[in-house]
Design an enzyme around this catalytic site. Sequence first.
Site, short mmCIF file in Angstrom:
data_model
loop_
_atom_site.label_atom_id
_atom_site.label_comp_id
_atom_site.label_asym_id
_atom_site.label_seq_id
_atom_site.Cartn_x
_atom_site.Cartn_y
_atom_site.Cartn_z
N ASP A 181 0.84 -1.19 0.00
CA ASP A 181 0.00 0.00 0.00
C ASP A 181 0.88 1.25 0.00
O ASP A 181 1.86 1.33 0.74
CB ASP A 181 -0.88 -0.04 1.25
N GLU B 58 1.55 -0.50 -5.16
CA GLU B 58 0.59 0.56 -5.43
C GLU B 58 1.46 1.81 -5.59
O GLU B 58 1.96 2.35 -4.60
CB GLU B 58 -0.40 0.73 -4.29
#
Length: 607
Positions: free
Chosen positions: A315, A350
């Site tokens: 993330d 990401e």
Amino acid sequence: MTRPGVTVEGGQTSFTVRSPRARALWLCLFEGEVETRHAMARQADDWTCELPGDLAGLRYAYRAEGEWAPTDGLWFDPAKLLVDPYARELDRRFIQHPRLARFGEDTADIVPRAIVPARQAPLPPEPPHFARGALIYELNVRAFTMLHPDVPEALRGTVAALAHPAVLAHLKALHVTAIELMPVIAWIDERHLPPLGLVNAWGYNPVAMMALDPGLCPGGVAELRETVAALHAAGIGVLLDLVFNHSGESDVEGGVLSLRGLDDAMYAHAPDGRLINDTGCGNTLDFANPAVRRLALDTMRHFVANCGIDGFRFDLAPVMARGPGFDPAAPIFDEIAADPLLADRIFIAEPWDIGPGGYQLGKFPANWLEWNDRFRDDVRRFWRGDGGIGILATRLAGSTDIFGPQGPEAPCRSVNFLAAHDGFTLADTVAYQDRHNQANGEDNRDGHGENFSWNNGVEGPSDDPAVVARRSADLKALLGTLFASTGTIMLTAGDEFGRTQQGNNNAYCQDNPIGWIDWVGRDEALAAYVAELSSMRASRLGEYVRFPEGGNWLTREGHAMSIEDWERPNNGWLCFVPKAGEAPAGLVIDRSVRHVTSNAGCSFRRD
């Protein structure tokens, strides 16, 4: 160098925790609610305590004494019970409480205790269960299983439910290569949620980076290990979504739970001492600090060695390469590549955060995969009617404008997706023009404002057969495009059968039917279509890891595309024909009738 965390060997149990600026540290052991404190000894930046016997199963935590000067990054308060940053299992979930941030107020009754792990033989090494170009299935463990009618009620909402035969059968019918688990690490609710009667349902707010959440994984490491083994036996890999960019201790108003009370230098600070917030969550872990990188590496090693995990999705991954600016040659990348346990794992970035220069799509190492939001947006825009065929062809062919040339020596690094856990679901993309996040308690201000979505003339649910038919055609066209694309593809759980979040495009705080997948009300026809697409893609995987060299892009009349054809406004026709000897069908897309035909599977027309 001392080994952080807890080790049980040689007839004794050793505890080690890092706290360079503490004046004193105590190991706190718990039998029920009775706490016994043991003074720890300093060894350079670490503190250690060795106790006789095998203490596996015992609950423990730490307390630290030192200066309380938050503006200087000093948060020492012996009243605060501190979770071991290397804890693997906890005895309870985190809860948000004002006492966590108040100096001198004891928190022993509200902070989880870590559990001394039992010795466990590491798993024998084996290659990752994964193939580039295949299908990743992103899922939230709780939302995926809470309403599944075939999963026993006692298992619903847990990691163990993923090993149930009904779940495995569904994954196999979709030809899923690997499931990507949204965070299963213990997290804490954001401060604003409890007063609203809401909770964090996604888990992107961890406190201890390798501690499994007791609610999602009540059986601890053994439960995750056994579930991964069952998935592997079914031919399905397991990827973990890890949050190494920040912790749930949040900004200066946040609580003292772990790192903040031990070593606040693990968080990135500006020259004036303020916390850097490249995450939007109040703090940012400082990957220029070797101790942060060691914690991240040790976390990944633990999940590979002890649970058999095949890879990781990160993330807000640019944070891992900040020091403070993003560096594509950051130390963490070399350290991962040099690690014998990690070097062959699957790594997915990401590739954006909210810090300066935070959008880094295409800038990660050549052996990493990256979430490609440009694919999502450009494919949505094409089928909405305001995107051109030139950019669509580029996305279909692997986004070479972003990732560069590709071939056998440089396979496509793009992870193509149409929807993910954040943003509209795929079905909501064609049913809502605007977000409807009123249930989140932020006056519909949260979530993305631009979703490249459309509602087919009716906002939200519709019983009009014509609207229903248009939306079905749109979904099949979108999915046909995804399954025809070069690169690895990702599908979020439930999108294969029309899951909806009622127009909520930021359902992180909806641990209820808004966020849960409705298995009973699923669109069986759409599910069958996706299964057929996936079957065809799986059967021809080796042929379209990339678009074949030497093929031709043709006009509707069968002529080679000219520059004028590519740039003609409202041109919604696209055809690719491989060179002689390649797969015969190629690809045809016709926006006017929502038609997609490809080697990846079926065709569908909106008549």
